[in-house]
Design a protein around this motif. Structure first.
Motif, PDB file in Angstrom:
ATOM      1  N   MET A  72      -9.021   2.311  -0.870  1.00 48.04           N
ATOM      2  CA  MET A  72      -9.988   3.212  -0.116  1.00 48.04           C
ATOM      3  C   MET A  72      -9.438   3.837   1.310  1.00 48.04           C
ATOM      4  SD  MET A  72     -13.071   3.252  -1.440  1.00 48.04           S
ATOM      5  CE  MET A  72     -14.024   3.311  -0.114  1.00 48.04           C
ATOM      6  N   ARG A  73      -8.191   3.430   1.679  1.00 46.95           N
ATOM      7  CA  ARG A  73      -7.435   3.802   2.803  1.00 46.95           C
ATOM      8  C   ARG A  73      -6.381   4.673   2.510  1.00 46.95           C
ATOM      9  NH1 ARG A  73      -6.440  -2.303   5.251  1.00 46.95           N
ATOM     10  NH2 ARG A  73      -8.604  -2.645   5.990  1.00 46.95           N
ATOM     11  N   MET A  74      -6.162   5.297   1.176  1.00 42.89           N
ATOM     12  CA  MET A  74      -5.407   6.333   0.550  1.00 42.89           C
ATOM     13  C   MET A  74      -5.944   7.546   0.336  1.00 42.89           C
ATOM     14  SD  MET A  74      -3.077   3.730  -1.742  1.00 42.89           S
ATOM     15  CE  MET A  74      -2.172   4.870  -2.336  1.00 42.89           C
TER      16      MET A  74
ATOM     17  N   ARG B 148       8.510   6.488  -1.918  1.00 41.43           N
ATOM     18  CA  ARG B 148       7.701   5.434  -2.292  1.00 41.43           C
ATOM     19  C   ARG B 148       6.340   6.030  -1.621  1.00 41.43           C
ATOM     20  NH1 ARG B 148       9.840   0.133  -2.519  1.00 41.43           N
ATOM     21  NH2 ARG B 148      12.024   0.069  -2.836  1.00 41.43           N
ATOM     22  N   MET B 149       5.318   5.353  -2.236  1.00 44.79           N
ATOM     23  CA  MET B 149       3.943   5.533  -2.007  1.00 44.79           C
ATOM     24  C   MET B 149       3.377   4.798  -0.936  1.00 44.79           C
ATOM     25  SD  MET B 149       0.617   5.671  -4.607  1.00 44.79           S
ATOM     26  CE  MET B 149       1.390   6.977  -5.579  1.00 44.79           C
TER      27      MET B 149
ATOM     28  N   LEU C 291       6.008  -5.243  -0.858  1.00 38.45           N
ATOM     29  CA  LEU C 291       6.429  -4.396  -2.037  1.00 38.45           C
ATOM     30  C   LEU C 291       8.036  -3.686  -1.620  1.00 38.45           C
ATOM     31  CD1 LEU C 291       3.185  -2.321  -2.747  1.00 38.45           C
ATOM     32  CD2 LEU C 291       4.406  -4.094  -4.429  1.00 38.45           C
ATOM     33  N   GLY C 292       8.350  -4.047  -0.547  1.00 41.42           N
ATOM     34  CA  GLY C 292       9.837  -3.597  -0.120  1.00 41.42           C
ATOM     35  C   GLY C 292       9.588  -2.211   0.647  1.00 41.42           C
ATOM     36  N   GLY C 293       8.652  -1.646   1.009  1.00 44.40           N
ATOM     37  CA  GLY C 293       8.656  -0.503   1.744  1.00 44.40           C
ATOM     38  C   GLY C 293       7.614   0.616   1.245  1.00 44.40           C
TER      39      GLY C 293
END
Length: 466
Positions: free
Chosen positions: A122-124, A81-82, A93-95
């Protein structure tokens, strides 16, 4: 070359027909069928081409078609997962975001959908993002990004475009790790002769993006609008196509927003996230109980605290009630954040089983914080708040309540009673009123908070008011 296909589609519900029909057999509306031209697979070919080229750049081949396998022979593996760098969004989102998934984010206009999406990407910093805007200019997005604090992503590309074919051209050039479409109602494809925002355009554009996401393993987030009925525009078409539907709720005049999962193929639909709207964006709220409770409620009648559970999270909610003599012939019954029909039922229980006369009284209920609560365990606190307001006697600030009330006046057991008691204990409450039949669920558990089991509404009111 193959000829273009002609089809008839209902603008209201998306029902297809080989010929024109006056009345739609699915939704019953008249004169809603429109003729559309479906070109020779141009949109599908564009999506497949973009997916193949992005996969080649990122070295993620689509693979060949496999044969049927027995369920027991299919290997188990957790999909990576991202990380969205947002605890509340990851929880809903489930994780995290699953590669190749397509997510629909819906909400009322101005609720903060675009703000939440922009501040998240912006936080990625390690993710190449393509932000496609069909509503705002690049300058407007730049101004919003400057206002939002909390991250600087140098890999965010902005494309102001509404044509799906041109968007896929840009995807082939940039090969992003994540695609944002803001919003799906503004997108259009050359394969359909209808205006942007129509049922057919939404369906064809969303289907093309779905094929791209599944073939390239690039996740896509669609931002959708809400219609007058309060549902995501494009009735159920978008909800059937996407992997997850997330709805952003809240009062635009208030400061709190709730993120709910309506559909999720990769996680639970019972999770929710809470945000606080600030001048510089949305702030995740890790402990909503402290924000939803009034700091000074000592000596105030008509206020009861409920230990509620929304999704998987327990938190304390303040229920406010006001009972006054009706100024007109017909008494008013008003509820904000609580089901109006359930309020009428609880008032009927008070009159029939407790002998509490409300026929000439106006009753107003408000859930503090501007949030909507669906937990049945709120029933006991609503009844206690109404009684407190009518007799003008405050409830001790150390008490909280939880319990579902039945039509015969009994207090029915509720789920997750241990989590409710633990949350009340953590926030410093000294006493909690719970259903008597819930004692079996906490047998053997030790809590410092004093537990008062009750079986009927009269017992709870007698304990609170003597």
């Amino acid at each position: 070359m193959a000829k273009d296909k002609i089809a008839y589609v209902c603008d209201n519900c998306g029902q297809e027909s080989a010929k024109w029909i006056g009345k739609c057999p699915a939704c019953g509306q008249w004169n809603t069928f429109r003729e559309i031209r479906i070109a020779n697979d141009t949109g599908q070919q564009s999506a497949r081409t973009a997916a193949k080229e992005v996969s080649a750049v990122r070295r993620q081949g689509v693979g060949s078609r496999s044969n049927a396998m027995l369920l027991k022979d299919i290997p188990m593996k957790d999909a990576p997962r991202m990380d969205m760098h947002d605890e509340e969004l990851n929880r809903v989102l489930g994780g995290g975001l699953v590669p190749g998934s397509i997510i629909l984010l819906g909400g009322d206009p101005g609720i903060g959908k675009s703000t939440l999406t922009l501040q998240t990407i912006m936080r990625m910093p390690d993710c190449d993002v393509l932000y496609v805007s069909g509503e705002e200019s690049a300058h407007q997005l730049k101004m919003r990004a400057e206002r939002i604090e909390g991250g600087k992503n140098e890999s965010v590309s902005v494309l102001c475009e509404t044509s799906i074919e041109k968007i896929f051209d840009q995807i082939r050039e940039s090969a992003p790790n994540l695609v944002i479409i803001d919003s799906i109602q503004t997108m259009e494809t050359e394969t359909v002769d209808s205006a942007p925002g129509s049922i057919t355009q939404i369906r064809e554009c969303a289907s093309a993006l779905l094929r791209f996401a599944k073939a390239s393993s690039v996740p896509v987030i669609l931002i959708g609008h809400i219609n007058k009925e309060g549902t995501i525009a494009g009735p159920k078409i978008l909800e059937h196509i996407v992997d997850a539907v997330i709805q952003f709720e809240g009062d635009r005049q208030g400061i709190y927003r709730i993120l709910r999962s309506i559909k999720n193929r990769f996680g639970s639909t019972s999770e929710l996230g809470i945000y606080e709207m600030l001048q510089n964006g949305l702030r995740p709220v890790s402990n909503p109980s402290e924000l939803l409770l009034s700091e000074d409620r000592d000596g105030m009648s008509g206020i009861a605290i409920s230990a509620a559970v929304e999704g998987m999270r327990p938190f304390m909610i303040e229920t406010q009630a006001l009972v006054s003599t009706a100024a007109y012939g017909t008494p008013q019954r008003s509820a904000t954040g609580f089901d109006q029909r359930r309020l009428n039922m609880l008032l009927a229980v008070l009159e029939k089983k407790v002998g509490f006369k409300l026929i000439q009284k106006d009753v107003f209920i408000n859930i503090a914080g501007g949030i909507k609560v669906t937990d049945m365990a709120m029933d006991l606190s609503v009844i206690a708040a109404v009684f407190s307001s009518n007799v003008d006697m405050p409830i001790d600030t150390g008490y909280c309540l939880c319990g579902e009330v039945g039509l015969s006046g009994e207090v029915r057991p509720v789920a997750r009673i241990e989590q409710r008691i633990a949350e009340a204990e953590k926030l410093g409450f000294t006493d909690i009123v719970i259903p008597k039949r819930s004692l079996m669920a906490i047998k053997g558990k030790k809590f410092s908070i004093k537990i008062h089991p009750v079986g009927k509404v009269e017992e709870a009111l007698r304990m609170l008011f003597g």
